[in-house]
Design a protein around this motif. Structure first.
Motif, short mmCIF file in Angstrom:
data_model
loop_
_atom_site.label_atom_id
_atom_site.label_comp_id
_atom_site.label_asym_id
_atom_site.label_seq_id
_atom_site.Cartn_x
_atom_site.Cartn_y
_atom_site.Cartn_z
N ALA A 216 0.83 -1.04 -0.23
CA ALA A 216 0.32 0.14 0.15
C ALA A 216 1.21 1.08 -0.29
O ALA A 216 0.40 2.41 -0.23
CB ALA A 216 -1.01 -0.35 0.61
N ALA A 217 2.04 1.43 0.88
CA ALA A 217 3.03 2.43 0.67
C ALA A 217 3.83 2.64 -0.55
O ALA A 217 3.93 3.46 -0.54
CB ALA A 217 3.96 1.98 2.09
N LEU A 218 3.36 1.65 -1.52
CA LEU A 218 4.21 1.56 -2.84
C LEU A 218 3.29 2.94 -3.87
O LEU A 218 3.78 2.35 -4.92
CB LEU A 218 4.93 0.80 -3.50
N ILE A 219 2.01 2.86 -3.01
CA ILE A 219 0.82 3.37 -4.55
C ILE A 219 -0.13 3.91 -3.89
O ILE A 219 0.86 4.96 -2.64
CB ILE A 219 0.06 2.48 -4.44
N ASN A 220 0.46 5.49 -4.64
CA ASN A 220 -0.14 6.53 -4.87
C ASN A 220 -0.92 7.41 -5.62
O ASN A 220 -1.29 6.86 -6.40
CB ASN A 220 0.90 7.34 -5.76
N GLU A 221 -1.41 8.04 -5.05
CA GLU A 221 -3.25 8.68 -6.00
C GLU A 221 -2.38 9.08 -7.51
O GLU A 221 -1.03 9.58 -7.70
CB GLU A 221 -3.10 10.21 -5.78
N GLY A 222 -3.83 8.97 -8.35
CA GLY A 222 -3.48 9.06 -9.49
C GLY A 222 -3.50 7.15 -10.43
O GLY A 222 -3.19 7.01 -11.56
N ASP A 223 -2.32 6.56 -9.58
CA ASP A 223 -2.09 5.17 -10.17
C ASP A 223 -3.16 4.93 -10.54
O ASP A 223 -4.43 3.91 -10.58
CB ASP A 223 -1.40 4.20 -9.13
N VAL A 224 -2.63 3.70 -11.10
CA VAL A 224 -3.31 2.72 -12.53
C VAL A 224 -2.69 1.07 -11.81
O VAL A 224 -1.73 0.75 -12.23
CB VAL A 224 -3.73 2.59 -13.53
N ILE A 225 -3.15 0.02 -10.92
CA ILE A 225 -2.75 -1.19 -10.55
C ILE A 225 -3.99 -2.06 -11.04
O ILE A 225 -4.88 -1.69 -10.98
CB ILE A 225 -2.72 -0.91 -8.93
N ASN B 187 -3.72 -9.60 -1.26
CA ASN B 187 -4.10 -8.93 -2.34
C ASN B 187 -5.46 -8.50 -1.64
O ASN B 187 -5.57 -7.05 -1.71
CB ASN B 187 -3.98 -8.71 -3.84
N TYR B 188 -5.96 -9.04 -1.26
CA TYR B 188 -7.13 -8.92 -0.25
C TYR B 188 -6.77 -8.51 0.68
O TYR B 188 -7.50 -7.36 0.94
CB TYR B 188 -8.00 -10.59 0.02
N LEU B 189 -5.97 -8.26 1.95
CA LEU B 189 -6.24 -7.41 2.67
C LEU B 189 -5.53 -5.68 2.19
O LEU B 189 -5.88 -4.60 3.10
CB LEU B 189 -5.01 -7.48 3.88
N LEU B 190 -4.15 -6.09 0.75
CA LEU B 190 -4.12 -4.68 0.20
C LEU B 190 -5.47 -4.48 0.10
O LEU B 190 -5.48 -2.87 0.30
CB LEU B 190 -3.32 -4.62 -0.92
N ALA B 191 -6.65 -4.67 -0.69
CA ALA B 191 -7.56 -4.27 -1.03
C ALA B 191 -8.25 -3.55 0.03
O ALA B 191 -8.58 -2.25 -0.33
CB ALA B 191 -8.69 -5.11 -1.59
N LYS B 192 -8.17 -3.64 1.19
CA LYS B 192 -9.10 -3.61 2.28
C LYS B 192 -8.30 -1.73 2.94
O LYS B 192 -9.01 -1.21 3.94
CB LYS B 192 -8.79 -4.65 3.85
N LEU B 193 -7.41 -2.56 2.51
CA LEU B 193 -6.59 -0.84 2.87
C LEU B 193 -6.58 0.40 1.57
O LEU B 193 -6.30 1.83 2.49
CB LEU B 193 -4.49 -0.99 3.03
N LEU B 194 -6.72 -0.33 0.34
CA LEU B 194 -7.20 0.99 -0.87
C LEU B 194 -8.70 1.47 -0.73
O LEU B 194 -8.44 2.81 -0.99
CB LEU B 194 -6.39 0.17 -1.97
N LYS B 195 -9.67 0.51 -0.18
CA LYS B 195 -10.63 0.82 0.19
C LYS B 195 -10.65 2.32 0.56
O LYS B 195 -11.71 3.23 0.80
CB LYS B 195 -11.46 0.15 0.35
N HIS B 196 -9.54 2.74 1.74
CA HIS B 196 -10.08 4.07 2.76
C HIS B 196 -9.32 5.37 2.19
O HIS B 196 -8.70 6.54 2.41
CB HIS B 196 -9.38 3.99 3.72
N ARG B 197 -8.91 4.28 0.69
CA ARG B 197 -8.07 5.89 -0.44
C ARG B 197 -8.69 6.59 -1.07
O ARG B 197 -9.83 6.19 -1.70
CB ARG B 197 -6.75 4.99 -0.88
N SER B 198 -8.58 6.97 -2.36
CA SER B 198 -9.01 8.39 -3.31
C SER B 198 -8.22 8.12 -4.16
O SER B 198 -6.25 8.30 -4.01
CB SER B 198 -9.71 9.15 -2.86
#
Length: 265
Positions: free
Chosen positions: A96-105, A113-124
């Motif tokens: 998650a720390a390697l993913i930035n706003e504007g990224d297409v992942i 990856n399911y746990l990663l998705a749980k973290l990303l759902k709080h991002r925009s």
């Protein structure tokens, strides 16, 4: 009730006979099952789906293979979710720390990856391309834009596979691809238990600028049946502990960055 019992008994006898054929010749096709056991294609596919959960067989495109000697098994998502849970949480946090706003992942299936998705759902400001139904549902209602590939769902992993999904992926451009694996080694690269999942993963890697192999220490040194990619096709690892010397040397030779999760997470 009697008819249902007879039908169930007939189905069980057919599946036992199919298992014997698999043991004897190593593989069987759907067409062979239809002809040998006088059943429909739909029945043959249902038989293999049931057998996959009970016996050491691997469903392939158009049939199945016997896998009694393979040590890397395909187990259901619920069972895998409980394995190395804390390690996977730390790996997900590192990713998650390697993913930035504007990224297409891109996110393949898998518990990390399911746990990663749980973290990303709080991002925009992020777009997620995934072939995993459970990951798409986890991100539903968030500010993350979700693109779901098509295909037929594998019940063990919730991943959508097949030509329909592969065709859609061929039109996409993914910045950072996070691939979950069943095994990783210097010689074998990254591998998986499922032929269908290997094919969709290959398609997503092909359309990605950077590919991260995401794995915990239990996957290191193991080679499952189907290849996803060689090490030279990867740009980075994300894992929970330092990798063994042989794998580290091979990674360094290919210019692969190794990200080790924070031990305090």
């Amino acid at each position: 009730m009697a008819d249902a019992s007879v039908s169930a008994s007939k189905g069980q006898r057919r599946r036992e006979a199919i298992l014997q054929v698999l043991k004897q010749q190593g593989r069987i096709t759907i067409q062979e099952m239809v002809e040998r056991f006088d059943c429909s294609e739909a029945t043959a596919r249902r038989d293999l789906e049931q057998m996959e959960a009970l016996y050491p067989i691997i469903r392939t495109i158009g049939g199945a293979m016997y896998d009694g000697m393979n040590t890397v098994r395909d187990i259901g998502f619920a069972e895998r979710e409980g394995l190395s849970y804390l390690e996977k949480e730390r790996i997900a946090a590192k990713a998650a720390a390697l993913i930035n706003e504007g990224d297409v992942i891109g996110l393949s299936g898998g518990t990390t990856n399911y746990l990663l998705a749980k973290l990303l759902k709080h991002r925009s400001g992020i777009t997620v391309v995934t072939n995993a139904v459970n990951i798409a549902l986890e991100l539903a209602g968030s500010e993350v834009q979700v693109v779901v590939t098509g295909g037929i769902m594998r019940h063990n992993s919730f991943e959508l596979c097949g030509p329909l999904g592969e065709g859609m992926v061929s039109h996409l451009n993914i910045g950072k691809m996070f691939i979950g694996v069943d095994g990783i080694s210097a010689a074998g690269g990254i591998t998986t238990y499922s032929e269908q999942e290997a094919q969709i993963a290959k398609a997503m890697i092909k359309r990605s600028h950077v590919t991260y192999a995401v794995f915990d220490q239990t996957k290191v040194g193991k080679t499952s049946l189907f290849s996803i990619a060689s090490l030279e096709e990867l740009q980075a690892f994300i894992t929970d502990v330092a990798v063994p010397a042989e794998l580290e040397e091979a990674a360094n030779k290919q210019g692969i960055q190794i990200h080790v999760a924070d031990q305090t997470k």
